[in-house]
Design a protein around this motif. Structure first.
Motif, PDB file in Angstrom:
ATOM      1  N   THR A  16       0.837  -1.201   0.000  1.00  0.00           N
ATOM      2  CA  THR A  16       0.000   0.000   0.000  1.00  0.00           C
ATOM      3  C   THR A  16       0.873   1.253   0.000  1.00  0.00           C
ATOM      4  N   THR A  17       1.950   1.187   0.778  1.00  0.00           N
ATOM      5  CA  THR A  17       2.800   2.383   0.871  1.00  0.00           C
ATOM      6  C   THR A  17       4.140   2.217   0.155  1.00  0.00           C
ATOM      7  N   ASP A  74      -1.974   5.271  -1.617  1.00  0.00           N
ATOM      8  CA  ASP A  74      -3.071   4.509  -0.991  1.00  0.00           C
ATOM      9  C   ASP A  74      -4.030   3.857  -1.981  1.00  0.00           C
ATOM     10  N   ARG A  77      -5.792   0.736  -1.105  1.00  0.00           N
ATOM     11  CA  ARG A  77      -6.867   0.753  -0.108  1.00  0.00           C
ATOM     12  C   ARG A  77      -8.247   0.897  -0.763  1.00  0.00           C
ATOM     13  N   ASP A  91     -11.339   7.599   4.759  1.00  0.00           N
ATOM     14  CA  ASP A  91      -9.998   7.881   4.205  1.00  0.00           C
ATOM     15  C   ASP A  91     -10.005   9.156   3.372  1.00  0.00           C
ATOM     16  N   TRP A  95      -7.289  12.316   2.346  1.00  0.00           N
ATOM     17  CA  TRP A  95      -6.523  12.270   1.095  1.00  0.00           C
ATOM     18  C   TRP A  95      -6.489  13.663   0.483  1.00  0.00           C
ATOM     19  N   GLY A 197      -1.102  -0.527   4.742  1.00  0.00           N
ATOM     20  CA  GLY A 197      -2.551  -0.435   4.619  1.00  0.00           C
ATOM     21  C   GLY A 197      -3.298  -1.675   5.037  1.00  0.00           C
ATOM     22  N   HIS A 221      -8.177  -3.229   5.845  1.00  0.00           N
ATOM     23  CA  HIS A 221      -8.214  -1.793   6.091  1.00  0.00           C
ATOM     24  C   HIS A 221      -7.600  -1.432   7.426  1.00  0.00           C
ATOM     25  N   GLU A 225      -0.878   3.387   7.903  1.00  0.00           N
ATOM     26  CA  GLU A 225      -1.514   4.648   7.549  1.00  0.00           C
ATOM     27  C   GLU A 225      -2.597   5.049   8.534  1.00  0.00           C
ATOM     28  N   ASN A 229      -2.905   8.536  10.392  1.00  0.00           N
ATOM     29  CA  ASN A 229      -4.139   9.334  10.392  1.00  0.00           C
ATOM     30  C   ASN A 229      -4.534   9.768  11.798  1.00  0.00           C
TER      31      ASN A 229
END
Ligand code: AMP
Length: 598
Positions: A16-17, A74, A77, A91, A95, A197, A221, A225, A229
């Motif tokens: 994801t990252t 992301d 995700r 999310d 973003w 993620g 999920h 991240e 957040n």
């Protein structure tokens, strides 16, 4: 080098990252994790669009703060989710790029590229990153790369996907090869892969060269991240309190604060506090603050607990006592978080955690070994056999939209199972077999893999026997056969990986969905059973009366009424109505039959 890599297959961990690519080097007898042109072995899963060009990886991430609305991250995700999904809505608030509802409510990313608006789906962004990883491999190998084992299903032009492999399974290969020399007998290994993620876990047994997966679980999920957040929200509130200014609408400020939070989070894995210092964060105001590890843990404790629930589920699904686990292997960047390590260790009753394999590279490493094994011409690649499990239950649709499971989830493959069904009504000479995967009680809430028809069934009353066989071979290919037992007539369907099967991520999402809808499914099942009981009773009653040629008067009227109920739209009725009708019918039948007999 060029010769050696001809026909070479690489392993790609599409994170994801961050993403990572690796290759088996036959002449060196080892896996090489390939570095990118910045000298890094992992590449940010970022794609950016500017007036002049498209950037992928480090180049995209490095300019994110000055071009936040056109720098996409992301994307993974979003895959497999609708725009309206609460996770996407949550999310989206953080973003800096624009996401709207597209065709079929797909999340659609909107960016400006070369002066024009461009709309992209998450799959396109992931495909761009995959191609970048291929380019990194090609630059290193000085040769085209055509085949890959990857961790997420993505059909992309120019790259043939040999197999999709679960992240923890790939990591287990890396672990198994690392420990080959001191691994005697059978060992039970728990692999926890906690990335940016997603959180994925697997329980495996390794014996000699055989890797047998016992169970897998995950949360699509939940990842690093989410911690970023939480910290971002925490500092946004602090900035707001101090300055009476809300930065949430300013994407550049958000991006800069998010980067600082991610760095602080990493620091907290090694230090007990971390500092944040950003010049001119918003309206020229500098922001300086700090956070302790304790506060960070408090902010995220519910997420850490969720991880442990997933671990528990996997161990329970594998039917294994957690004390029988020999090694707990940690991979993925977020597995460095001390609180998570502590909770995992406590869960496994104080067992030492294995940190000897590289958490960022092991998934690509394992995928590269698997890629070499699936390609021809490699003699030195370690000979290992993977016995995977079915991540989702497989079955067919039966009357009333009921999912009838033939192979339950987490069954070791290869496997062959038979189940006898019967024709649902009189004189059904053709039946349709719909093959589904998933955990929901209602078949159509699951994923339809394919269907076929079995015809030529001789006319006769309902209940003609049909034998359905599900067989999954070592490559995960599913063969479904239906045989009319009276005539021996049969038909079949083959379902391979590219005919609608789910990727590991999509599987985890389906499992999560099944959990969310547990109560609803129970209600549906109870209602479907009540309806079926009434239907069966009517059928038997009619048959009995027909034999006696006495289907008249009050009985006939009662049957008609009950028939209307079972054939009516099921949404209009509840379980209690079917039950009440059945009781009433039984009473009428019991009262009237003796009179009719005489
Ligand atoms: P992966 O997808 O496995 O590369 O994991 C990336 C995630 O790991 C990102 O969310 C990173 O912020 C996180 N991460 C990397 N290093 C650390 C660390 N030292 N402490 C906490 N999280 C980390």
């Amino acid at each position: 080098m060029a010769k050696e890599s001809e026909g070479v297959a690489v392993g790609i961990d599409l994170g994801t990252t961050y993403s990572c690519v690796a290759v088996w080097l036959e002449h060196h007898n080892r896996v090489e994790i390939i570095h990118n042109n910045q000298g890094n072995k992992t590449t940010p899963s970022y794609v950016a669009f500017t007036d002049k060009q498209r950037l992928i990886g480090d180049a995209a991430k490095n300019q994110a703060a000055i071009n936040p609305t056109n720098t996409v991250f992301d994307a993974k995700r979003m895959i497999g989710r609708k725009y309206n999904d609460p996770n996407i809505q949550k999310d989206k608030l953080l973003w800096p790029f624009k996401v709207i509802s597209g065709v079929d409510d797909q999340p659609t990313i909107v960016v400006q590229h070369k002066g024009q608006e461009r709309r992209l789906c998450a799959e396109e962004v992931s495909a761009m990153i995959l191609l970048k990883m291929r380019n990194i491999a090609e630059a290193y190998l000085e040769s085209p790369v055509k085949n890959a084992v990857i961790t997420t299903r993505r059909a992309i032009a120019g790259l043939n996907v040999l197999r999709i492999i679960n992240e923890p399974t790939a990591a287990a290969i890396a672990y198994g090869l690392d420990k080959r020399s001191n691994c005697v007998g059978e060992r039970n290994i728990f692999v926890s892969d906690f990335g940016g993620g997603t959180f994925d876990v697997s329980l495996l047994t390794i014996k000699d060269k055989v890797f047998e997966i016992k169970a897998t679980a995950g949360n699509t999920h939940l990842g690093g991240e989410d911690f970023d957040n939480r910290m971002l929200n925490y500092f946004m509130e602090e900035f707001n309190k101090k300055n009476n200014l809300d930065i949430s609408g300013n994407s550049r400020a958000l991006r800069r604060l998010r980067n600082a939070c991610e760095r602080a989070k990493r620091v907290l894995s090694y230090n007990v506090d971390a500092f944040i210092e950003i010049d001119g964060l918003f309206k020229g105001i500098d922001f300086c603050s700090s956070i302790t590890r304790g506060r960070f843990e408090e902010l995220n404790i519910d997420l850490f607990r969720e991880c442990i629930d997933t671990v528990n589920k996997c161990v329970t699904d594998a039917n294994m006592d957690k004390n029988c686990v020999d090694d707990v292997v940690l991979v993925g960047g977020s597995s460095r978080i001390p609180k998570l390590q502590q909770l995992l260790q406590e869960f496994f009753n104080g067992k030492d955690l294995c940190r000897s394999i590289n958490p960022d590279e092991s998934v690509a490493f394992g995928a590269a070994v698997q890629a070499a094994l699936l390609s021809e011409g490699f003699k030195n690649v370690p000979n290992l056999v993977l016995h995977d499990v079915t991540p989702l239950s497989l079955g067919i649709l039966t009357k009333g939209d009921l999912m009838s499971v033939v192979i339950p989830k987490n069954t070791t493959i290869p496997v062959k199972k038979k189940q006898r069904y019967s024709t649902p009504g009189d004189n059904h000479t053709v039946i349709k077999i719909d093959v589904f995967e998933g955990e929901r009680a209602r078949a159509t809430d699951n994923n339809l893999l394919g269907w076929f028809k079995l015809s030529g069934i001789p006319k006769g009353p309902k209940g003609q026997p049909v034998m359905v066989t599900f067989e999954i071979d070592a490559n995960g290919i599913l063969y479904v056969t239906a045989e009319d037992e009276t005539t021996g007539n049969s038909n079949e369907i083959t379902i391979s990986h590219d005919t609608g099967r789910m990727s590991p991520k999509e599987v985890a999402r389906l499992i999560q969905e099944a959990k969310d809808y547990e109560a609803e499914d129970k209600k549906f099942l109870e209602k479907a059973r009540a309806r079926k009981d009434l239907d069966d009773y009517i059928y038997n009653m009619e048959k009995d009366l027909k034999d006696k040629k006495k289907n008249k008067g009050i009985i006939a009227r009662s049957i008609l009424k009950a028939k209307r109920l079972v054939t009516d739209d099921e949404d209009k009725h509840d379980k209690e109505e079917y039950e009440k009708e059945l009781k009433h019918l039984q009473k009428v039948f019991e009262r009237m039959m003796p009179r009719l007999e005489n």
